[in-house]
Design an enzyme around this catalytic site. Structure first.
Site, PDB file in Angstrom:
ATOM      1  N   GLY A  96       0.853  -1.189   0.000  1.00 50.69           N
ATOM      2  CA  GLY A  96       0.000   0.000   0.000  1.00 50.69           C
ATOM      3  C   GLY A  96       0.881   1.228   0.000  1.00 50.69           C
ATOM      4  N   ARG A  99       4.212   5.871   1.726  1.00 49.44           N
ATOM      5  CA  ARG A  99       4.778   7.225   1.797  1.00 49.44           C
ATOM      6  C   ARG A  99       4.277   8.060   0.633  1.00 49.44           C
ATOM      7  NH1 ARG A  99      10.854   7.282  -0.439  1.00 49.44           N
ATOM      8  NH2 ARG A  99      10.715   5.511  -1.837  1.00 49.44           N
ATOM      9  N   LYS A 119       4.564  12.080  -3.277  1.00 50.14           N
ATOM     10  CA  LYS A 119       5.423  10.994  -2.791  1.00 50.14           C
ATOM     11  C   LYS A 119       6.374  11.560  -1.734  1.00 50.14           C
ATOM     12  CE  LYS A 119       8.550   7.475  -4.762  1.00 50.14           C
ATOM     13  NZ  LYS A 119       8.998   6.887  -6.038  1.00 50.14           N
ATOM     14  N   GLY A 132       7.522   7.259   6.107  1.00 45.05           N
ATOM     15  CA  GLY A 132       6.596   7.909   5.183  1.00 45.05           C
ATOM     16  C   GLY A 132       7.211   9.069   4.422  1.00 45.05           C
ATOM     17  N   ARG A 189      -1.820  -0.978 -10.299  1.00 41.17           N
ATOM     18  CA  ARG A 189      -0.646  -1.835 -10.484  1.00 41.17           C
ATOM     19  C   ARG A 189      -1.092  -3.284 -10.628  1.00 41.17           C
ATOM     20  NH1 ARG A 189       3.292   1.182  -7.155  1.00 41.17           N
ATOM     21  NH2 ARG A 189       2.247   3.125  -6.602  1.00 41.17           N
ATOM     22  N   ASP A 258       4.263  -4.908  -7.822  1.00 43.63           N
ATOM     23  CA  ASP A 258       3.632  -3.669  -7.339  1.00 43.63           C
ATOM     24  C   ASP A 258       4.208  -2.447  -8.040  1.00 43.63           C
ATOM     25  OD1 ASP A 258       5.802  -4.795  -5.617  1.00 43.63           O
ATOM     26  OD2 ASP A 258       5.840  -2.766  -4.820  1.00 43.63           O
ATOM     27  N   ASP A 268       7.423   4.151 -10.509  1.00 44.20           N
ATOM     28  CA  ASP A 268       8.232   3.786  -9.344  1.00 44.20           C
ATOM     29  C   ASP A 268       9.724   3.731  -9.662  1.00 44.20           C
ATOM     30  OD1 ASP A 268       6.042   3.841  -7.815  1.00 44.20           O
ATOM     31  OD2 ASP A 268       6.173   1.797  -7.059  1.00 44.20           O
TER      32      ASP A 268
END
Ligand code: AMP
Ligand code: MG
Length: 494
Positions: A96, A99, A119, A132, A189, A258, A268
Protein backbone atom coordinates in the site's frame (compact mmCIF):
# COMPACT_ATOMS: atom_id res chain seq x y z
CA UNK A 1 -22.19 25.68 -9.66
CA UNK A 2 -20.97 22.31 -10.95
CA UNK A 3 -18.10 20.64 -9.13
CA UNK A 4 -16.01 21.22 -12.24
CA UNK A 5 -16.51 25.01 -12.03
CA UNK A 6 -15.69 24.99 -8.34
CA UNK A 7 -12.35 23.31 -9.00
CA UNK A 8 -11.47 25.86 -11.64
CA UNK A 9 -11.94 28.68 -9.13
CA UNK A 10 -8.82 27.58 -7.32
CA UNK A 11 -6.08 29.94 -8.38
CA UNK A 12 -3.78 27.03 -9.20
CA UNK A 13 -6.14 25.67 -11.83
CA UNK A 14 -6.96 22.31 -10.26
CA UNK A 15 -9.96 20.49 -11.57
CA UNK A 16 -10.26 17.39 -9.42
CA UNK A 17 -12.48 14.41 -9.89
CA UNK A 18 -11.99 11.41 -7.64
CA UNK A 19 -13.15 8.25 -9.36
CA UNK A 20 -10.78 6.05 -7.32
CA UNK A 21 -12.38 7.31 -4.12
CA UNK A 22 -15.72 6.04 -5.45
CA UNK A 23 -14.44 2.46 -5.55
CA UNK A 24 -15.35 0.20 -2.59
CA UNK A 25 -13.54 1.28 0.56
CA UNK A 26 -11.28 -1.79 0.67
CA UNK A 27 -9.20 -0.23 -2.12
CA UNK A 28 -7.86 2.68 -0.06
CA UNK A 29 -7.72 4.54 3.21
CA UNK A 30 -8.85 8.14 3.19
CA UNK A 31 -6.34 10.42 4.82
CA UNK A 32 -4.51 13.66 4.25
CA UNK A 33 -0.82 14.15 3.73
CA UNK A 34 0.99 15.39 6.82
CA UNK A 35 1.87 19.09 6.79
CA UNK A 36 5.57 19.95 6.74
CA UNK A 37 7.55 22.60 8.59
CA UNK A 38 8.86 24.87 5.84
CA UNK A 39 7.73 23.97 2.30
CA UNK A 40 9.89 25.49 -0.43
CA UNK A 41 9.68 24.84 -4.15
CA UNK A 42 12.91 23.24 -5.33
CA UNK A 43 11.93 22.50 -8.95
CA UNK A 44 8.70 23.14 -10.75
CA UNK A 45 7.96 21.71 -14.18
CA UNK A 46 6.27 24.75 -15.69
CA UNK A 47 5.81 23.20 -19.09
CA UNK A 48 4.09 20.17 -17.64
CA UNK A 49 2.01 22.38 -15.33
CA UNK A 50 0.80 24.43 -18.24
CA UNK A 51 0.09 21.41 -20.42
CA UNK A 52 -2.14 20.16 -17.60
CA UNK A 53 -4.02 23.46 -17.53
CA UNK A 54 -2.47 24.47 -14.20
CA UNK A 55 -1.32 27.97 -13.39
CA UNK A 56 2.48 27.68 -13.52
CA UNK A 57 3.11 31.12 -12.12
CA UNK A 58 0.83 30.64 -9.14
CA UNK A 59 2.35 27.21 -8.46
CA UNK A 60 5.74 28.87 -8.13
CA UNK A 61 4.44 30.91 -5.23
CA UNK A 62 3.73 30.12 -1.59
CA UNK A 63 0.42 28.38 -2.31
CA UNK A 64 2.10 26.05 -4.80
CA UNK A 65 4.71 24.95 -2.26
CA UNK A 66 1.99 24.51 0.40
CA UNK A 67 -0.16 22.31 -1.84
CA UNK A 68 2.63 20.31 -3.45
CA UNK A 69 4.21 19.53 -0.07
CA UNK A 70 0.90 18.22 1.22
CA UNK A 71 0.54 21.04 3.74
CA UNK A 72 -2.66 22.40 2.21
CA UNK A 73 -5.34 20.33 0.48
CA UNK A 74 -6.54 21.86 -2.78
CA UNK A 75 -10.25 22.29 -3.25
CA UNK A 76 -11.94 19.29 -4.82
CA UNK A 77 -9.23 16.81 -3.82
CA UNK A 78 -10.22 13.73 -1.77
CA UNK A 79 -6.83 12.48 -0.61
CA UNK A 80 -6.25 8.79 0.01
CA UNK A 81 -3.56 6.13 0.31
CA UNK A 82 -4.06 3.26 -2.13
CA UNK A 83 -4.04 -0.31 -0.93
CA UNK A 84 -2.12 -2.86 -2.95
CA UNK A 85 -0.08 -6.01 -2.64
CA UNK A 86 2.74 -7.37 -4.74
CA UNK A 87 5.42 -9.90 -5.31
CA UNK A 88 8.72 -8.39 -4.18
CA UNK A 89 11.66 -10.36 -5.54
CA UNK A 90 9.23 -13.22 -5.99
CA UNK A 91 7.65 -13.10 -2.53
CA UNK A 92 4.01 -12.09 -1.98
CA UNK A 93 3.48 -9.17 0.43
CA UNK A 94 0.58 -6.91 1.40
CA UNK A 95 1.67 -3.32 0.74
CA UNK A 96 0.00 0.00 0.00
CA UNK A 97 1.05 3.63 -0.26
CA UNK A 98 3.38 3.84 2.71
CA UNK A 99 4.78 7.22 1.80
CA UNK A 100 2.46 8.55 -0.86
CA UNK A 101 -0.96 10.14 -1.03
CA UNK A 102 -3.18 10.35 -4.07
CA UNK A 103 -4.64 13.85 -3.95
CA UNK A 104 -7.12 12.96 -6.65
CA UNK A 105 -7.46 12.91 -10.42
CA UNK A 106 -6.96 16.19 -12.21
CA UNK A 107 -8.99 16.62 -15.41
CA UNK A 108 -7.16 18.75 -17.95
CA UNK A 109 -8.88 21.28 -20.22
CA UNK A 110 -8.63 18.62 -22.96
CA UNK A 111 -10.51 16.18 -20.76
CA UNK A 112 -7.58 13.89 -19.91
CA UNK A 113 -7.47 12.37 -16.44
CA UNK A 114 -4.25 12.20 -14.42
CA UNK A 115 -3.48 10.98 -10.93
CA UNK A 116 -1.81 13.66 -8.84
CA UNK A 117 0.24 11.86 -6.24
CA UNK A 118 2.48 13.26 -3.54
CA UNK A 119 5.42 10.99 -2.79
CA UNK A 120 7.16 11.45 0.57
CA UNK A 121 4.00 12.88 2.12
CA UNK A 122 4.17 11.25 5.56
CA UNK A 123 3.09 8.06 7.28
CA UNK A 124 -0.04 6.13 6.38
CA UNK A 125 -1.56 2.90 7.72
CA UNK A 126 0.64 1.14 5.09
CA UNK A 127 3.95 2.58 6.28
CA UNK A 128 4.96 -0.51 8.25
CA UNK A 129 8.34 0.47 9.78
CA UNK A 130 8.91 3.39 7.42
CA UNK A 131 8.77 7.09 8.20
CA UNK A 132 6.60 7.91 5.18
CA UNK A 133 9.12 10.45 4.02
CA UNK A 134 11.57 10.82 1.15
CA UNK A 135 14.95 12.49 0.82
CA UNK A 136 15.62 15.28 -1.63
CA UNK A 137 18.26 13.41 -3.69
CA UNK A 138 16.11 10.43 -4.71
CA UNK A 139 13.12 12.67 -5.46
CA UNK A 140 15.23 14.88 -7.74
CA UNK A 141 16.60 11.71 -9.30
CA UNK A 142 13.07 10.48 -10.12
CA UNK A 143 12.29 13.93 -11.51
CA UNK A 144 15.32 13.91 -13.83
CA UNK A 145 14.95 10.34 -15.05
CA UNK A 146 11.17 10.33 -15.53
CA UNK A 147 11.33 13.58 -17.48
CA UNK A 148 14.19 12.20 -19.59
CA UNK A 149 12.14 9.08 -20.31
CA UNK A 150 9.25 11.23 -21.44
CA UNK A 151 11.48 13.18 -23.82
CA UNK A 152 12.83 9.90 -25.18
CA UNK A 153 9.26 9.01 -26.11
CA UNK A 154 8.86 6.25 -23.51
CA UNK A 155 5.56 6.01 -21.61
CA UNK A 156 6.15 7.16 -18.04
CA UNK A 157 4.73 8.90 -15.03
CA UNK A 158 5.80 12.54 -15.05
CA UNK A 159 7.22 14.80 -12.36
CA UNK A 160 5.48 18.10 -11.70
CA UNK A 161 7.54 19.39 -8.79
CA UNK A 162 9.87 18.69 -5.93
CA UNK A 163 9.27 20.70 -2.76
CA UNK A 164 11.68 20.59 0.16
CA UNK A 165 10.04 20.15 3.53
CA UNK A 166 12.45 21.94 5.84
CA UNK A 167 12.56 18.70 7.85
CA UNK A 168 15.39 16.19 7.95
CA UNK A 169 14.82 12.53 7.10
CA UNK A 170 17.01 9.97 8.80
CA UNK A 171 18.65 7.46 6.52
CA UNK A 172 22.29 6.48 7.13
CA UNK A 173 22.68 10.17 7.91
CA UNK A 174 20.22 13.05 8.22
CA UNK A 175 19.18 14.24 4.76
CA UNK A 176 16.97 17.07 3.59
CA UNK A 177 13.37 15.89 3.15
CA UNK A 178 11.30 16.48 0.03
CA UNK A 179 7.98 15.67 -1.60
CA UNK A 180 7.70 14.79 -5.29
CA UNK A 181 4.48 15.43 -7.18
CA UNK A 182 3.97 12.56 -9.56
CA UNK A 183 1.54 12.75 -12.47
CA UNK A 184 0.45 9.42 -13.92
CA UNK A 185 -2.30 7.98 -16.12
CA UNK A 186 -3.13 6.02 -12.96
CA UNK A 187 -1.43 4.08 -10.21
CA UNK A 188 -3.32 0.84 -10.80
CA UNK A 189 -0.65 -1.83 -10.48
CA UNK A 190 -0.48 -5.57 -11.05
CA UNK A 191 -0.19 -5.50 -7.26
CA UNK A 192 -3.53 -3.71 -6.98
CA UNK A 193 -5.13 -6.71 -8.70
CA UNK A 194 -3.26 -9.08 -6.43
CA UNK A 195 -4.65 -7.14 -3.48
CA UNK A 196 -8.19 -7.10 -4.93
CA UNK A 197 -8.17 -10.84 -5.55
CA UNK A 198 -6.68 -11.63 -2.12
CA UNK A 199 -9.11 -9.39 -0.21
CA UNK A 200 -12.20 -9.54 -2.40
CA UNK A 201 -11.84 -12.69 -4.51
CA UNK A 202 -13.45 -12.74 -7.95
CA UNK A 203 -15.77 -9.84 -7.06
CA UNK A 204 -12.85 -7.68 -5.97
CA UNK A 205 -10.94 -8.44 -9.15
CA UNK A 206 -14.04 -7.81 -11.28
CA UNK A 207 -14.66 -4.40 -9.71
CA UNK A 208 -11.08 -3.38 -10.33
CA UNK A 209 -11.00 -4.86 -13.83
CA UNK A 210 -14.16 -2.96 -14.82
CA UNK A 211 -12.67 0.23 -13.39
CA UNK A 212 -9.40 -0.36 -15.26
CA UNK A 213 -11.17 -1.05 -18.54
CA UNK A 214 -13.20 2.14 -18.10
CA UNK A 215 -10.12 4.16 -17.37
CA UNK A 216 -7.49 2.77 -19.74
CA UNK A 217 -9.03 0.33 -22.21
CA UNK A 218 -12.26 1.90 -23.35
CA UNK A 219 -12.25 -0.06 -26.59
CA UNK A 220 -12.81 -3.28 -24.63
CA UNK A 221 -16.21 -2.30 -23.25
CA UNK A 222 -18.63 -4.80 -24.79
CA UNK A 223 -15.89 -7.18 -25.97
CA UNK A 224 -16.86 -10.87 -26.05
CA UNK A 225 -14.56 -11.78 -23.15
CA UNK A 226 -13.51 -8.34 -21.86
CA UNK A 227 -11.27 -9.75 -19.11
CA UNK A 228 -9.29 -11.93 -21.48
CA UNK A 229 -9.01 -8.94 -23.80
CA UNK A 230 -7.83 -6.88 -20.83
CA UNK A 231 -5.09 -9.42 -20.12
CA UNK A 232 -3.99 -9.35 -23.77
CA UNK A 233 -4.09 -5.56 -23.95
CA UNK A 234 -2.08 -5.11 -20.74
CA UNK A 235 0.41 -7.63 -22.04
CA UNK A 236 0.78 -5.79 -25.35
CA UNK A 237 1.50 -2.52 -23.51
CA UNK A 238 4.05 -4.13 -21.22
CA UNK A 239 5.78 -5.86 -24.12
CA UNK A 240 5.96 -2.53 -25.92
CA UNK A 241 7.19 -0.70 -22.82
CA UNK A 242 9.97 -3.16 -22.02
CA UNK A 243 11.05 -3.23 -25.69
CA UNK A 244 11.38 0.56 -25.49
CA UNK A 245 13.42 0.33 -22.27
CA UNK A 246 15.72 -2.17 -23.97
CA UNK A 247 16.19 0.08 -26.97
CA UNK A 248 17.70 2.85 -24.83
CA UNK A 249 19.58 0.66 -22.33
CA UNK A 250 17.22 1.44 -19.44
CA UNK A 251 17.14 -0.85 -16.43
CA UNK A 252 14.16 -0.39 -14.13
CA UNK A 253 15.91 -2.17 -11.31
CA UNK A 254 12.96 -3.27 -9.21
CA UNK A 255 10.29 -4.81 -11.41
CA UNK A 256 8.27 -6.14 -8.50
CA UNK A 257 4.64 -6.68 -9.45
CA UNK A 258 3.63 -3.67 -7.34
CA UNK A 259 5.85 -1.48 -9.51
CA UNK A 260 4.17 -2.44 -12.78
CA UNK A 261 1.37 -0.14 -13.91
CA UNK A 262 -1.58 -1.45 -15.91
CA UNK A 263 -1.55 1.75 -17.97
CA UNK A 264 1.76 0.67 -19.54
CA UNK A 265 3.68 3.60 -18.09
CA UNK A 266 7.04 3.28 -16.37
CA UNK A 267 6.41 3.94 -12.66
CA UNK A 268 8.23 3.79 -9.34
CA UNK A 269 11.67 5.01 -10.20
CA UNK A 270 13.93 3.57 -7.54
CA UNK A 271 17.24 1.89 -8.26
CA UNK A 272 16.89 2.41 -12.01
CA UNK A 273 19.63 3.59 -14.35
CA UNK A 274 20.80 3.67 -17.94
CA UNK A 275 23.60 1.37 -18.89
CA UNK A 276 26.82 2.86 -20.22
CA UNK A 277 28.98 -0.06 -21.44
CA UNK A 278 26.83 -2.76 -22.99
CA UNK A 279 26.53 -5.85 -20.81
CA UNK A 280 23.25 -7.78 -20.88
CA UNK A 281 23.78 -8.90 -17.27
CA UNK A 282 23.95 -5.34 -15.93
CA UNK A 283 22.25 -4.81 -12.56
CA UNK A 284 22.34 -1.49 -10.73
CA UNK A 285 20.26 -2.19 -7.65
CA UNK A 286 22.47 -2.81 -4.63
CA UNK A 287 20.02 -5.38 -3.25
CA UNK A 288 19.54 -7.39 -6.46
CA UNK A 289 22.25 -9.97 -5.78
CA UNK A 290 20.83 -12.63 -8.08
CA UNK A 291 20.43 -10.35 -11.08
CA UNK A 292 16.68 -11.00 -11.12
CA UNK A 293 16.03 -7.56 -12.63
CA UNK A 294 19.10 -7.34 -14.85
CA UNK A 295 18.89 -5.65 -18.27
CA UNK A 296 18.35 -8.85 -20.19
CA UNK A 297 15.90 -10.37 -17.73
CA UNK A 298 13.39 -7.55 -17.98
CA UNK A 299 11.09 -9.17 -20.53
CA UNK A 300 11.07 -12.44 -18.57
CA UNK A 301 10.23 -10.56 -15.38
CA UNK A 302 7.45 -8.65 -17.13
CA UNK A 303 6.00 -11.97 -18.25
CA UNK A 304 6.32 -13.33 -14.72
CA UNK A 305 4.39 -10.35 -13.34
CA UNK A 306 1.75 -10.73 -16.06
CA UNK A 307 1.27 -14.34 -14.98
CA UNK A 308 0.52 -13.03 -11.46
CA UNK A 309 -1.96 -10.60 -13.04
CA UNK A 310 -3.58 -13.41 -15.05
CA UNK A 311 -4.04 -15.46 -11.86
CA UNK A 312 -6.13 -12.69 -10.33
CA UNK A 313 -8.39 -12.71 -13.39
CA UNK A 314 -9.00 -16.49 -13.47
CA UNK A 315 -12.51 -16.42 -11.97
CA UNK A 316 -13.48 -13.80 -14.57
CA UNK A 317 -12.07 -15.56 -17.62
CA UNK A 318 -14.45 -18.51 -17.51
CA UNK A 319 -16.75 -20.16 -15.00
CA UNK A 320 -15.05 -23.45 -15.85
CA UNK A 321 -11.78 -23.22 -13.94
CA UNK A 322 -9.88 -25.59 -16.23
CA UNK A 323 -10.89 -23.55 -19.23
CA UNK A 324 -9.98 -20.29 -17.48
CA UNK A 325 -6.50 -21.66 -16.79
CA UNK A 326 -6.10 -22.77 -20.41
CA UNK A 327 -7.10 -19.31 -21.66
CA UNK A 328 -4.74 -17.54 -19.26
CA UNK A 329 -1.84 -19.85 -20.06
CA UNK A 330 -2.27 -19.45 -23.80
CA UNK A 331 -2.31 -15.71 -23.37
CA UNK A 332 0.78 -15.58 -21.15
CA UNK A 333 2.64 -17.97 -23.43
CA UNK A 334 2.18 -15.53 -26.31
CA UNK A 335 4.21 -12.86 -24.49
CA UNK A 336 7.74 -13.83 -25.62
CA UNK A 337 6.74 -13.73 -29.28
CA UNK A 338 4.92 -10.39 -28.83
CA UNK A 339 7.96 -8.98 -27.07
CA UNK A 340 10.41 -10.34 -29.63
CA UNK A 341 8.45 -8.75 -32.47
CA UNK A 342 8.47 -5.35 -30.74
CA UNK A 343 12.09 -5.64 -29.65
CA UNK A 344 13.18 -6.55 -33.18
CA UNK A 345 11.21 -3.68 -34.63
CA UNK A 346 13.02 -1.37 -32.20
CA UNK A 347 16.42 -2.77 -33.17
CA UNK A 348 15.59 -2.48 -36.87
CA UNK A 349 14.94 1.22 -36.34
CA UNK A 350 18.20 1.58 -34.44
CA UNK A 351 20.03 -0.02 -37.35
CA UNK A 352 18.29 2.12 -39.97
CA UNK A 353 16.24 -0.77 -41.35
CA UNK A 354 12.89 0.03 -42.93
CA UNK A 355 12.41 -3.41 -44.43
CA UNK A 356 12.45 -6.85 -42.82
CA UNK A 357 14.77 -9.72 -43.58
CA UNK A 358 15.10 -13.09 -41.94
CA UNK A 359 18.73 -12.48 -40.96
CA UNK A 360 18.06 -9.20 -39.11
CA UNK A 361 18.08 -10.98 -35.75
CA UNK A 362 21.51 -12.44 -36.35
CA UNK A 363 22.71 -9.07 -37.64
CA UNK A 364 21.64 -7.49 -34.34
CA UNK A 365 23.05 -10.33 -32.25
CA UNK A 366 26.46 -10.19 -33.89
CA UNK A 367 26.69 -6.49 -33.20
CA UNK A 368 25.70 -6.99 -29.54
CA UNK A 369 28.32 -9.72 -29.17
CA UNK A 370 31.01 -7.35 -30.48
CA UNK A 371 29.79 -4.56 -28.23
CA UNK A 372 29.80 -6.78 -25.17
CA UNK A 373 33.27 -8.16 -25.88
CA UNK A 374 34.69 -4.65 -26.24
CA UNK A 375 32.72 -3.01 -23.42
CA UNK A 376 31.29 -0.62 -26.01
CA UNK A 377 29.11 2.22 -24.82
CA UNK A 378 25.51 1.32 -25.66
CA UNK A 379 24.27 4.80 -26.54
CA UNK A 380 27.36 6.10 -28.35
CA UNK A 381 27.88 2.97 -30.44
CA UNK A 382 24.48 3.24 -32.10
CA UNK A 383 24.73 6.97 -32.45
CA UNK A 384 28.19 6.64 -34.02
CA UNK A 385 26.83 4.16 -36.55
CA UNK A 386 24.52 6.93 -37.72
CA UNK A 387 27.37 9.38 -38.28
CA UNK A 388 29.49 9.87 -41.41
CA UNK A 389 32.63 8.32 -40.01
CA UNK A 390 33.20 6.02 -37.05
CA UNK A 391 35.43 7.42 -34.31
CA UNK A 392 38.82 5.73 -34.41
CA UNK A 393 39.28 5.64 -30.63
CA UNK A 394 36.50 3.15 -29.75
CA UNK A 395 37.98 -0.38 -29.48
CA UNK A 396 34.78 -1.99 -30.77
CA UNK A 397 35.19 -0.33 -34.17
CA UNK A 398 38.67 -1.87 -34.54
CA UNK A 399 37.48 -5.41 -33.72
CA UNK A 400 37.82 -7.68 -36.78
CA UNK A 401 34.38 -9.19 -36.17
CA UNK A 402 32.90 -5.71 -36.09
CA UNK A 403 34.60 -4.71 -39.34
CA UNK A 404 33.12 -7.77 -41.01
CA UNK A 405 29.74 -7.00 -39.45
CA UNK A 406 29.93 -3.42 -40.69
CA UNK A 407 30.29 -4.59 -44.28
CA UNK A 408 27.35 -6.93 -43.86
CA UNK A 409 25.23 -4.16 -42.36
CA UNK A 410 26.09 -1.65 -45.09
CA UNK A 411 25.16 -4.25 -47.71
CA UNK A 412 21.88 -4.84 -45.86
CA UNK A 413 21.17 -1.07 -45.92
CA UNK A 414 21.98 -0.93 -49.61
CA UNK A 415 19.36 -3.62 -50.33
CA UNK A 416 16.62 -1.24 -49.15
CA UNK A 417 14.74 1.03 -51.53
CA UNK A 418 15.40 3.97 -49.16
CA UNK A 419 18.45 6.17 -49.67
CA UNK A 420 21.42 5.95 -47.31
CA UNK A 421 20.50 9.43 -46.08
CA UNK A 422 17.03 8.24 -45.17
CA UNK A 423 18.52 5.31 -43.23
CA UNK A 424 20.85 7.61 -41.29
CA UNK A 425 17.96 9.99 -40.60
CA UNK A 426 15.87 7.13 -39.21
CA UNK A 427 18.79 6.10 -37.00
CA UNK A 428 19.17 9.59 -35.61
CA UNK A 429 15.51 9.45 -34.55
CA UNK A 430 15.86 6.04 -32.95
CA UNK A 431 19.22 6.45 -31.23
CA UNK A 432 19.36 9.18 -28.61
CA UNK A 433 22.52 11.28 -28.47
CA UNK A 434 21.94 12.07 -24.81
CA UNK A 435 20.63 9.90 -22.00
CA UNK A 436 20.71 10.67 -18.27
CA UNK A 437 24.14 9.16 -17.69
CA UNK A 438 24.72 8.18 -14.10
CA UNK A 439 27.77 10.36 -13.58
CA UNK A 440 25.90 13.39 -14.90
CA UNK A 441 22.86 12.69 -12.76
CA UNK A 442 25.04 12.23 -9.68
CA UNK A 443 26.86 15.48 -10.37
CA UNK A 444 23.54 17.36 -10.66
CA UNK A 445 22.20 15.80 -7.46
CA UNK A 446 25.36 16.55 -5.54
CA UNK A 447 25.28 20.21 -6.54
CA UNK A 448 21.62 20.52 -5.60
CA UNK A 449 21.63 18.55 -2.37
CA UNK A 450 25.06 19.42 -0.96
CA UNK A 451 25.40 22.99 -2.16
CA UNK A 452 21.85 24.13 -2.91
CA UNK A 453 23.00 24.82 -6.47
CA UNK A 454 20.28 23.82 -8.94
CA UNK A 455 21.98 25.22 -12.04
CA UNK A 456 23.77 21.94 -12.82
CA UNK A 457 20.46 20.09 -12.77
CA UNK A 458 18.72 22.79 -14.82
CA UNK A 459 21.36 22.46 -17.51
CA UNK A 460 21.11 18.69 -17.51
CA UNK A 461 17.30 18.84 -17.72
CA UNK A 462 17.53 21.23 -20.66
CA UNK A 463 19.84 18.89 -22.60
CA UNK A 464 17.74 15.82 -21.72
CA UNK A 465 14.61 17.50 -23.04
CA UNK A 466 15.98 17.13 -26.59
CA UNK A 467 17.73 13.78 -26.47
CA UNK A 468 17.91 13.22 -30.21
CA UNK A 469 19.65 16.52 -30.93
CA UNK A 470 23.37 16.70 -31.28
CA UNK A 471 24.91 20.13 -30.84
CA UNK A 472 28.45 21.11 -29.85
CA UNK A 473 27.33 22.29 -26.41
CA UNK A 474 25.85 18.89 -25.56
CA UNK A 475 29.12 17.06 -26.22
CA UNK A 476 30.05 16.75 -22.54
CA UNK A 477 26.66 15.13 -21.83
CA UNK A 478 27.16 12.58 -24.61
CA UNK A 479 30.50 11.31 -23.34
CA UNK A 480 30.58 8.00 -21.46
CA UNK A 481 31.89 8.21 -17.89
CA UNK A 482 35.61 8.13 -17.29
CA UNK A 483 36.79 4.55 -16.81
CA UNK A 484 36.49 3.46 -13.21
CA UNK A 485 36.81 0.13 -11.51
CA UNK A 486 33.80 0.80 -9.29
CA UNK A 487 30.57 -0.38 -10.91
CA UNK A 488 27.71 2.08 -10.47
CA UNK A 489 25.17 1.08 -7.83
CA UNK A 490 21.84 2.56 -6.90
CA UNK A 491 20.07 2.12 -3.61
CA UNK A 492 16.55 1.12 -2.80
CA UNK A 493 16.51 3.00 0.49
CA UNK A 494 15.11 6.00 -1.30
P1 AMP B 1 9.15 0.73 -3.35
O1 AMP B 1 10.33 -0.12 -3.10
O2 AMP B 1 9.43 2.20 -3.40
O3 AMP B 1 8.33 0.28 -4.52
O4 AMP B 1 8.23 0.58 -2.07
C1 AMP B 1 7.76 -0.66 -1.58
C2 AMP B 1 6.83 -0.40 -0.42
O5 AMP B 1 7.51 0.21 0.66
C3 AMP B 1 5.66 0.50 -0.75
O6 AMP B 1 4.53 0.02 -0.06
C4 AMP B 1 6.09 1.83 -0.21
O7 AMP B 1 5.02 2.67 0.10
C5 AMP B 1 6.86 1.42 1.04
N1 AMP B 1 7.87 2.42 1.44
C6 AMP B 1 9.03 2.73 0.81
N2 AMP B 1 9.70 3.69 1.48
C7 AMP B 1 8.95 4.01 2.56
C8 AMP B 1 9.09 4.93 3.67
N3 AMP B 1 10.14 5.74 3.77
N4 AMP B 1 8.11 4.97 4.58
C9 AMP B 1 7.04 4.16 4.48
N5 AMP B 1 6.85 3.28 3.51
C10 AMP B 1 7.78 3.19 2.55
MG1 MG C 1 6.70 0.76 -5.41
Amino acid sequence: MSSEDKGRLSGLGWNFDNSYARLPSMFYVRLSPIAVRAPRMAVLNRRLAESLGLNGEALEGEEGAAVLSGSRIPEGAEPLAQAYAGHQFGVFTMLGDGRAILLGEHITPRGERFDIQLKGSGQTPFSRMGDGRAALGPMLREYIISEAMHSLGIPTSRSLAVVTTGEPVLRETALPGAVLTRVAASHIRVGTFEYAARRGGGDGARTLADYTIGRHFHGLVGAENPYLSLLDAVMERQASLVAKWMSVGFIHGVMNSDNMALSGETIDYGPCAFMDAYDPATVFSSIDHQGRYSYNNQSLMAQWNLARFAETLLPLLDSDQEKAIRLAEASIRSFPEKFRRLWLSGIRGKLGLFTEEEEDISLAETLFTCMHRNGADFTSTFRDLASDSLPADAPVFRDGAFIEWHGRWRARLARQPQSMDACMELMRWRNPAVIPRNHRVEEALEAAVERGDFTVMDRLLRVLSKPYEESPDTLEYRMPPPPSDLPYKTFCGT
